[in-house]
Design an enzyme around this catalytic site. Structure first.
Site, PDB file in Angstrom:
ATOM      1  N   HIS A  66       0.788  -1.234   0.000  1.00 56.54           N
ATOM      2  CA  HIS A  66       0.000   0.000   0.000  1.00 56.54           C
ATOM      3  C   HIS A  66       0.813   1.273   0.000  1.00 56.54           C
ATOM      4  CE1 HIS A  66      -4.215  -1.336   0.529  1.00 56.54           C
ATOM      5  NE2 HIS A  66      -3.656  -2.422   1.021  1.00 56.54           N
ATOM      6  N   LYS A 113      -9.857  13.385   3.449  1.00 57.93           N
ATOM      7  CA  LYS A 113      -8.950  12.235   3.526  1.00 57.93           C
ATOM      8  C   LYS A 113      -8.098  12.436   4.771  1.00 57.93           C
ATOM      9  CE  LYS A 113      -7.473  13.400  -0.644  1.00 57.93           C
ATOM     10  NZ  LYS A 113      -7.399  12.129  -1.355  1.00 57.93           N
ATOM     11  N   ARG A 114      -7.304  11.416   5.163  1.00 59.76           N
ATOM     12  CA  ARG A 114      -6.412  11.620   6.304  1.00 59.76           C
ATOM     13  C   ARG A 114      -5.483  12.790   6.048  1.00 59.76           C
ATOM     14  NH1 ARG A 114      -6.225   7.887  10.659  1.00 59.76           N
ATOM     15  NH2 ARG A 114      -4.412   9.079  11.296  1.00 59.76           N
ATOM     16  N   LYS A 174      -0.330  14.329   1.022  1.00 61.64           N
ATOM     17  CA  LYS A 174      -1.635  14.570   0.408  1.00 61.64           C
ATOM     18  C   LYS A 174      -1.854  16.062   0.114  1.00 61.64           C
ATOM     19  CE  LYS A 174      -3.891  10.497   2.526  1.00 61.64           C
ATOM     20  NZ  LYS A 174      -4.608   9.768   1.456  1.00 61.64           N
ATOM     21  N   THR A 192      -8.926   6.064  -2.970  1.00 63.26           N
ATOM     22  CA  THR A 192     -10.254   5.557  -3.294  1.00 63.26           C
ATOM     23  C   THR A 192     -11.291   6.664  -3.128  1.00 63.26           C
ATOM     24  OG1 THR A 192     -10.402   4.720  -1.021  1.00 63.26           O
ATOM     25  CG2 THR A 192      -9.870   3.120  -2.750  1.00 63.26           C
ATOM     26  N   LYS A 219     -14.804   7.495  -5.271  1.00 63.98           N
ATOM     27  CA  LYS A 219     -16.135   7.765  -4.710  1.00 63.98           C
ATOM     28  C   LYS A 219     -16.701   9.050  -5.290  1.00 63.98           C
ATOM     29  CE  LYS A 219     -14.493   5.817  -0.362  1.00 63.98           C
ATOM     30  NZ  LYS A 219     -13.859   6.230   0.914  1.00 63.98           N
TER      31      LYS A 219
END
Ligand code: PLP
Length: 800
Positions: A352, A540-541, A546, A648, A652
């Protein structure tokens, strides 16, 4: 599965309410109704579960065990209603009673047994495995407390325990008769008997692993598989060992093993307990699989791998490899060679992350404390592996120190997982290529046949049918309901690309979903947002890679533009954030605080009024995501290229009609391929460029800081507090300027801004935007986890 008429369902509900809550229907609260409905469903699930199990035993099929330290399942009530086929009837009965289904279903507590994407993936996979009728079960831990509940106080994150089991969890069944003893610590030595080693264990700590089973319901197919969650208890009649003051202290220390889901592993004491959790999961699970194999199949243990596949979700369950070796040798009496052949044909590993700091490593000394015998086996795996490379791969001899599973007294879990598995997969095409070309290149040279890609997916049943009934109905009105069983057929929607009537209806559905979210935002934050503004979403986290920081820098830039020219015309935009930070991740928490203070500044400034707003929704979880995804218009997927394995959240939002604004990273690359470059907004460095800067140098953040006035003002503002009501953020400032901006925020800034300008221009032309939205929905079928699971089943698990 049984079907009910409205009358039958109402009658049953009435009876359940009387039996379980001792009330009449008229007296019930929403919570009473929730428990009564859950109980009706549970009865049907139990029946179907017994039949499913019997069917699997009778046909003696190969079974998959999906091992994961995390299952972020969220609520089950709606997805169970959808999959059992009871949803419509139940909604109608509730409506007749004058109740709002959303409020009743809202009584369920999220099971937040995961941190983020990895745990949510496991949950989507179980839904698809059951819905496609495969024999596959999940194994995880029943954490007493799930991922912390996030509160924001004066802009800063506070963590509260997530007491999800405060009330009865209606979906689980405790199976004490199937409990397993897991043995920790002590000492292991051996004697030689009949020419083979016989191992003896002494002074071990015995912990009872008690299973709690949750039925996983397939979509209208009568299949109910199982998610088995292990809970740690003191065995009956066990007396406290010497190191404990009393029985109570002993009990507490044992129960701690399934006490908390670790939101990060950066503290020492947490790490040791986390290691024990990992061994607890794999030992209880593999003992169970061996037991079942012996009782259900009339076959010698040598054929275990013919009937069992164990898929490990990241490296956290990798100790399963030495644990299976241990059982096969020490308990079943097989030789090393026999045990190794079975084990290395049983395990398959999903990677991952390629970020070095996130690859799991454990000190030898700690692993020895958890289980000396497991350490001995890992040591032997490594010795034999290195020798084999030396003997059989002359071309890799100079790479042995890179390949070794143990180096400098540290066990590299990803290397152990690769050596002990027959399949190694990445989670998006780009990520799988990076694994082969860079991260695990030497292993790829050694065993290229192990490496493959399985692009992640999401269950369209939850993320489209459950979360967005308006869009679901619109789609089914247009193209029929075939797409539900075969989601790639969503591409039939492409026929409506130039149908203005249809595009208007699509826009109307989006507007309704935005109004629902508008309401949620107002209730949770008191902020009034304009439902006609662009809903620009990054949820998201929180992680530096990110790049929530890039997003908030853009907001500060817009603010500066407005302040410089208060008459500036601007399409109204609402920037929506949701993110939990690991409690010990200081910089991530600083970014949360920055978002809040910039938000306060922007939202309160009269000059800004009507143009931009910033919303941070606290405690981002699956349930909140189900409100956000259907309302999103711009999907911010802006990770530094090469660093997001798949994502992901991007899928969505795409499936719900948002347009991706992102980098060529993870599954964004595949989204771009599907929708074409006119239906996605791509910006920034490529993964090759990022990797090249990382390896060869050549990027100086300071040069940009010195020459770009927009960024100079933003960064200086972090130090003097001009954008944060006087509060300062010097750690963020230094992270960028002293550490040379490791995530290339300054480098990508201009390109990011320009892409936003393009987005707003496109949005102004309503039909152009609606068409982009439609193409995204139409092409999202590939990202149903049904496609992903069919690929696992065919290529890795060999179920068909
Ligand atoms: C989907 C999901 C994630 C993963 O989001 P990414 O954008 O892929 O990182 C994390 N948390 C929750 C609650 C989710 O539903």
């Amino acid at each position: 599965m049984k079907t009910f008429t409205k009358e039958e369902f109402r009658e049953l509900l009435e009876k359940k309410v009387r039996d379980k809550r001792t009330k009449t229907l008229e007296e019930t609260t929403d919570k009473d109704l929730f428990y009564a409905i859950a109980s009706i469903i549970k009865d049907s699930i139990n029946e179907a579960s017994i039949e499913t199990k019997q069917r699997y035993i009778n046909n003696k099929k190969r079974q998959v065990s999906y091992l994961s330290m995390e299952f972020l399942i969220g609520r089950l009530i709606e997805s169970n209603l959808i999959n059992t086929g009871f949803k419509k009837v139940c909604d109608e009965v509730l409506a007749d009673l004058g109740r709002k289904p959303r409020d009743v279903y809202g009584e369920e507590q999220d099971a937040g047994l995961g941190n983020g994407g990895l745990g949510r993936l496991a949950a989507c996979f179980l839904d698809s495995i059951a819905s496609l009728g495969y024999a596959g079960h999940g194994f995880g831990i029943r954490y007493r407390y799930g991922l912390f509940e996030q509160r924001i106080v004066s802009g800063s994150q506070i963590e509260l325990p997530d007491n999800w089991l405060r009330e009865v969890y209606p979906w689980e069944t405790r199976k004490i008769d199937e409990a397993i003893e897991v043995k920790f610590g002590g000492e292991a030595d051996f004697t030689v008997e009949d020419n083979h080693y016989q191992f003896h264990y002494r002074d071990q700590e015995v912990v009872l692993a008690v299973p709690y089973d949750v039925g996983i319901v397939g979509y209208e197919n009568d299949v109910v598989n199982t998610l088995r969650l292990w809970s740690a208890e003191v065995p009956e009649n066990a007396v406290s060992p010497e190191q404990y003051k009393n029985q109570l202290e002993y009990m507490q220390s044992v129960e701690k093993i399934s006490g908390f889901l670790y939101p990060d592993d950066s503290t020492e004491e947490g790490r040791f307990l986390r290691l024990k959790q990992q061994y607890f999961l794999v030992s209880s699970t593999i003992q169970t699989l061996i037991r079942r194999f012996k009782s259900q199949y009339d076959m010698p243990i040598e054929q275990f791998h013919e009937k069992n596949v164990i898929q490990i979700n990241d490296t956290h369950p990798t100790f399963g490899i030495p644990e299976l070796m241990r059982i096969l040798m020490d308990e079943e009496g097989l030789s090393w060679e026999e045990a190794w052949s079975i084990t290395s044909h049983t395990f398959a590993y999903t990677n991952h992350t390629i970020m070095q700091e996130a690859l799991e490593k454990w000190p030898v000394e700690m692993v020895k404390r958890v289980s000396p015998r497991i350490y001995m086996i890992i040591h032997e795996i490594n010795e034999r592996f290195c020798k084999q490379v030396f003997d059989e791969h002359e071309e890799l001899r100079d790479r042995i120190s890179e390949l070794a599973v143990i180096s400098d007294d540290v066990i590299h879990m990803s290397k152990l997982a690769i050596v002990g598995s027959y399949s190694v997969n990445g989670v998006a095409a780009l990520h799988s290529d990076i694994i082969k070309d860079y991260t695990f290149h030497d292993f790829y040279r050694l065993t290229p046949e192990k490496f493959n890609n399985k692009t992640n997916g999401i269950t369209h049943r939850r993320w489209l049918m459950g979360a967005n009934p308006g869009l679901t109905d619109l789609i089914t009105d247009a193209i029929g309901d075939h797409w539900i069983k075969s989601p790639v057929e969503l591409n039939q929607l492409l026929r409506y690309q130039n149908d203005n009537g249809f595009l208007d209806r699509l826009a109307e559905v989006k507007l309704q979903n935005k109004k629902i979210l508008q309401d949620v935002i107002y209730k949770k934050t008191g902020i009034e947002v304009n439902e006609h503004s662009i809903f620009d979403v990054q949820v998201k986290r929180l992680h530096e890679y990110k790049r929530q920081l890039l997003n908030i820098f853009h907001v500060i830039h817009l603010y500066n533009e407005i302040k410089r020219n208060p008459k500036l015309k601007m399409v109204p935009q609402t920037f929506i954030f949701g993110a939990k930070a690991a409690p010990s991740y200081h910089l991530a928490k600083e970014i949360i605080r920055l978002i809040h203070l910039v938000g306060d500044l922007v939202n309160e400034d009269k000059d800004v009024a009507g143009r931009i707003k910033v919303v941070f929704l606290e405690n981002y979880n699956v349930t909140l995501a189900e409100y956000i995804m259907p309302a999103a218009e711009i999907s911010e997927q802006i990770s530094t290229a090469s660093m997001e394995a798949s994502g992901t959240g991007n899928m969505k939002m795409m499936m719900n009609g948002a347009v991706t604004l992102g980098t060529m990273d993870g599954a964004n690359v595949e989204i771009a391929e599907l929708v074409g470059k006119e239906n996605i907004l791509i910006f920034g460095l490529s993964s090759e460029e990022v990797i090249s800067y990382q390896n060869e140098g050549g990027y100086q953040a300071n040069d940009i800081y010195q020459t770009d006035d927009r960024l100079k003002s933003i960064l200086d503002g972090l130090k003097d507090g001009r954008y944060a009501k006087g509060e300062t953020f010097s750690d963020i400032y230094y992270r960028i300027l002293t550490n040379n901006d490791p995530y290339f925020i300054l480098k990508d800034f201009t390109s990011y801004l320009e892409t936003h300008i393009k987005a707003v221009t496109l949005y102004e032309n309503k039909q152009t935007w609606n068409k982009m939205s439609l193409v995204n929905i139409a092409q999202s079928g590939k990202f149903s986890s049904d496609r992903t699971i069919n690929e696992y089943a065919t290529d890795i698990w060999k179920l068909i």
